[in-house]
Scaffold this motif. Structure first.
Motif, PDB file in Angstrom:
ATOM      1  N   UNK A 147      15.117  -9.053   9.281  1.00  5.42           N
ATOM      2  CA  UNK A 147      13.764  -8.679   9.682  1.00  5.42           C
ATOM      3  C   UNK A 147      13.082  -9.873  10.335  1.00  5.42           C
ATOM      4  N   UNK A 148      12.298  -9.589  11.380  1.00  4.12           N
ATOM      5  CA  UNK A 148      11.566 -10.680  12.015  1.00  4.12           C
ATOM      6  C   UNK A 148      10.255 -10.932  11.265  1.00  4.12           C
ATOM      7  N   UNK A 149       9.590 -12.007  11.611  1.00  5.21           N
ATOM      8  CA  UNK A 149       8.377 -12.426  10.893  1.00  5.21           C
ATOM      9  C   UNK A 149       7.277 -11.381  10.982  1.00  5.21           C
ATOM     10  N   UNK A 150       7.116 -10.747  12.132  1.00  7.47           N
ATOM     11  CA  UNK A 150       6.070  -9.723  12.292  1.00  7.47           C
ATOM     12  C   UNK A 150       6.315  -8.543  11.364  1.00  7.47           C
ATOM     13  N   UNK A 151       7.550  -8.102  11.293  1.00 10.58           N
ATOM     14  CA  UNK A 151       7.889  -6.995  10.403  1.00 10.58           C
ATOM     15  C   UNK A 151       7.615  -7.368   8.958  1.00 10.58           C
ATOM     16  N   UNK A 152       8.015  -8.569   8.553  1.00 10.21           N
ATOM     17  CA  UNK A 152       7.773  -9.007   7.183  1.00 10.21           C
ATOM     18  C   UNK A 152       6.280  -9.058   6.877  1.00 10.21           C
ATOM     19  N   UNK A 153       5.461  -9.487   7.850  1.00  7.24           N
ATOM     20  CA  UNK A 153       4.002  -9.490   7.650  1.00  7.24           C
ATOM     21  C   UNK A 153       3.481  -8.074   7.450  1.00  7.24           C
ATOM     22  N   UNK A 154       4.001  -7.123   8.215  1.00 10.36           N
ATOM     23  CA  UNK A 154       3.566  -5.729   8.062  1.00 10.36           C
ATOM     24  C   UNK A 154       3.920  -5.188   6.680  1.00 10.36           C
ATOM     25  N   UNK A 155       5.136  -5.463   6.228  1.00 12.94           N
ATOM     26  CA  UNK A 155       5.558  -4.990   4.914  1.00 12.94           C
ATOM     27  C   UNK A 155       4.744  -5.683   3.816  1.00 12.94           C
ATOM     28  N   UNK A 156       4.501  -6.980   3.963  1.00 12.28           N
ATOM     29  CA  UNK A 156       3.684  -7.693   2.981  1.00 12.28           C
ATOM     30  C   UNK A 156       2.261  -7.132   2.957  1.00 12.28           C
ATOM     31  N   UNK A 157       1.709  -6.834   4.135  1.00 10.17           N
ATOM     32  CA  UNK A 157       0.375  -6.240   4.204  1.00 10.17           C
ATOM     33  C   UNK A 157       0.334  -4.901   3.498  1.00 10.17           C
ATOM     34  N   UNK A 158       1.350  -4.093   3.714  1.00 10.76           N
ATOM     35  CA  UNK A 158       1.440  -2.807   3.030  1.00 10.76           C
ATOM     36  C   UNK A 158       1.506  -3.014   1.520  1.00 10.76           C
ATOM     37  N   UNK A 159       2.366  -3.939   1.090  1.00  9.74           N
ATOM     38  CA  UNK A 159       2.502  -4.220  -0.335  1.00  9.74           C
ATOM     39  C   UNK A 159       1.179  -4.681  -0.933  1.00  9.74           C
ATOM     40  N   UNK A 160       0.444  -5.530  -0.202  1.00  9.35           N
ATOM     41  CA  UNK A 160      -0.842  -6.027  -0.696  1.00  9.35           C
ATOM     42  C   UNK A 160      -1.881  -4.907  -0.791  1.00  9.35           C
ATOM     43  N   UNK A 161      -1.897  -4.002   0.200  1.00  5.82           N
ATOM     44  CA  UNK A 161      -2.821  -2.854   0.142  1.00  5.82           C
ATOM     45  C   UNK A 161      -2.470  -1.942  -1.029  1.00  5.82           C
ATOM     46  N   UNK A 162      -1.181  -1.762  -1.253  1.00  2.00           N
ATOM     47  CA  UNK A 162      -0.730  -0.949  -2.374  1.00  2.00           C
ATOM     48  C   UNK A 162      -1.142  -1.587  -3.702  1.00  2.00           C
ATOM     49  N   UNK A 163      -0.986  -2.897  -3.820  1.00  2.76           N
ATOM     50  CA  UNK A 163      -1.389  -3.601  -5.043  1.00  2.76           C
ATOM     51  C   UNK A 163      -2.886  -3.465  -5.284  1.00  2.76           C
ATOM     52  N   UNK A 164      -3.686  -3.522  -4.221  1.00  4.93           N
ATOM     53  CA  UNK A 164      -5.136  -3.358  -4.355  1.00  4.93           C
ATOM     54  C   UNK A 164      -5.476  -1.944  -4.826  1.00  4.93           C
ATOM     55  N   UNK A 165      -4.776  -0.960  -4.299  1.00  2.00           N
ATOM     56  CA  UNK A 165      -5.016   0.422  -4.735  1.00  2.00           C
ATOM     57  C   UNK A 165      -4.639   0.605  -6.196  1.00  2.00           C
ATOM     58  N   UNK A 166      -3.521   0.001  -6.603  1.00  3.17           N
ATOM     59  CA  UNK A 166      -3.088   0.089  -8.000  1.00  3.17           C
ATOM     60  C   UNK A 166      -4.124  -0.557  -8.909  1.00  3.17           C
ATOM     61  N   UNK A 167      -4.642  -1.709  -8.503  1.00  5.17           N
ATOM     62  CA  UNK A 167      -5.664  -2.390  -9.311  1.00  5.17           C
ATOM     63  C   UNK A 167      -6.916  -1.526  -9.427  1.00  5.17           C
TER      64      UNK A 167
ATOM     65  N   UNK B 227      -7.135   1.751  -9.169  1.00  7.02           N
ATOM     66  CA  UNK B 227      -6.827   2.900 -10.022  1.00  7.02           C
ATOM     67  C   UNK B 227      -6.752   2.485 -11.488  1.00  7.02           C
ATOM     68  N   UNK B 228      -6.226   1.310 -11.760  1.00  7.17           N
ATOM     69  CA  UNK B 228      -6.167   0.817 -13.144  1.00  7.17           C
ATOM     70  C   UNK B 228      -7.567   0.610 -13.702  1.00  7.17           C
ATOM     71  N   UNK B 229      -8.469   0.081 -12.874  1.00  6.24           N
ATOM     72  CA  UNK B 229      -9.865  -0.085 -13.305  1.00  6.24           C
ATOM     73  C   UNK B 229     -10.507   1.265 -13.584  1.00  6.24           C
ATOM     74  N   UNK B 230     -10.245   2.239 -12.733  1.00  3.45           N
ATOM     75  CA  UNK B 230     -10.809   3.567 -12.946  1.00  3.45           C
ATOM     76  C   UNK B 230     -10.266   4.188 -14.234  1.00  3.45           C
ATOM     77  N   UNK B 231      -8.962   4.026 -14.472  1.00  9.23           N
ATOM     78  CA  UNK B 231      -8.373   4.551 -15.699  1.00  9.23           C
ATOM     79  C   UNK B 231      -8.989   3.875 -16.917  1.00  9.23           C
ATOM     80  N   UNK B 232      -9.187   2.567 -16.864  1.00  6.67           N
ATOM     81  CA  UNK B 232      -9.792   1.848 -17.985  1.00  6.67           C
ATOM     82  C   UNK B 232     -11.211   2.338 -18.234  1.00  6.67           C
ATOM     83  N   UNK B 233     -11.974   2.587 -17.173  1.00  5.78           N
ATOM     84  CA  UNK B 233     -13.340   3.095 -17.326  1.00  5.78           C
ATOM     85  C   UNK B 233     -13.321   4.481 -17.964  1.00  5.78           C
TER      86      UNK B 233
END
Length: 121
Positions: free
Chosen positions: A80-100, A102-108
Motif C-alpha cells: 500500500x502507498x502512503x496515501x492509501x494508508x492515510x485513508x485507512x488510518x483516517x477511516x479507523x480513527x473515525x470509527x474509533x471516534x464513533x465507538x467512543x 456510542x460507548x458514552x451513550x451506552x454508559x449514560x
C-alpha cells in the motif's frame, strides 16, 4: 443458493449483490443455466462488506483492504502507498471516534436505567 434467497438470507438487496460482483468484491459461483450460486462463505463476505460500507469505508478501500475473493486464506492486499494508508488510518480513527461516542451513550443509558430502577422501588 440463488440470488433471491441470498438476498433474503444476507439482508442485502439483489441489486447490491450484483453491484458487489461488478466491483469485484464477491465472485459467486454459477449454475449450469448461468444463474448465480451464493455459498455460505460468499454470504459471510457480503455481510462483512455491508458492515464496512455502513461504517463509512468506500468500496475502493474495501476492495484494497479485503483479500480478493479468489485468493486463499491469509492472502492480503499488495503493498500500500502512503496515501492509501492515510485513508485507512483516517477511516479507523473515525470509527474509533464513533465507538467512543456510542460507548458514552451506552454508559449514560446504563446510569439512567440504574437510577430509574432505584427510584422505582
Amino acid at each position: 443458493m440463488r440470488i433471491g434467497e441470498a438476498s433474503r438470507v444476507s439482508g442485502v438487496s439483489a441489486r447490491s449483490l450484483r453491484h458487489y460482483e461488478d466491483e469485484g468484491l464477491i465472485v459467486p459461483g454459477r449454475f449450469g443455466n448461468g444463474f448465480r450460486d451464493y455459498c455460505p462463505s460468499t454470504l459471510d463476505r457480503v455481510r462483512t462488506i455491508r458492515s464496512l460500507l455502513e461504517s463509512g469505508l468506500a468500496v475502493r478501500l474495501i476492495r484494497e483492504v479485503l483479500p480478493h475473493p479468489t485468493d486463499g486464506p491469509g492472502v492480503g492486499a499488495g503493498a500500500a502507498d502512503a496515501e492509501f494508508l492515510r485513508e485507512v488510518e483516517g477511516y479507523r480513527d473515525r470509527l474509533a471516534a464513533r465507538i467512543a461516542a456510542l460507548s458514552e451513550q451506552r454508559a449514560a443509558l446504563d446510569a439512567y436505567l440504574a437510577k430509574a430502577r432505584r427510584t422505582a422501588r
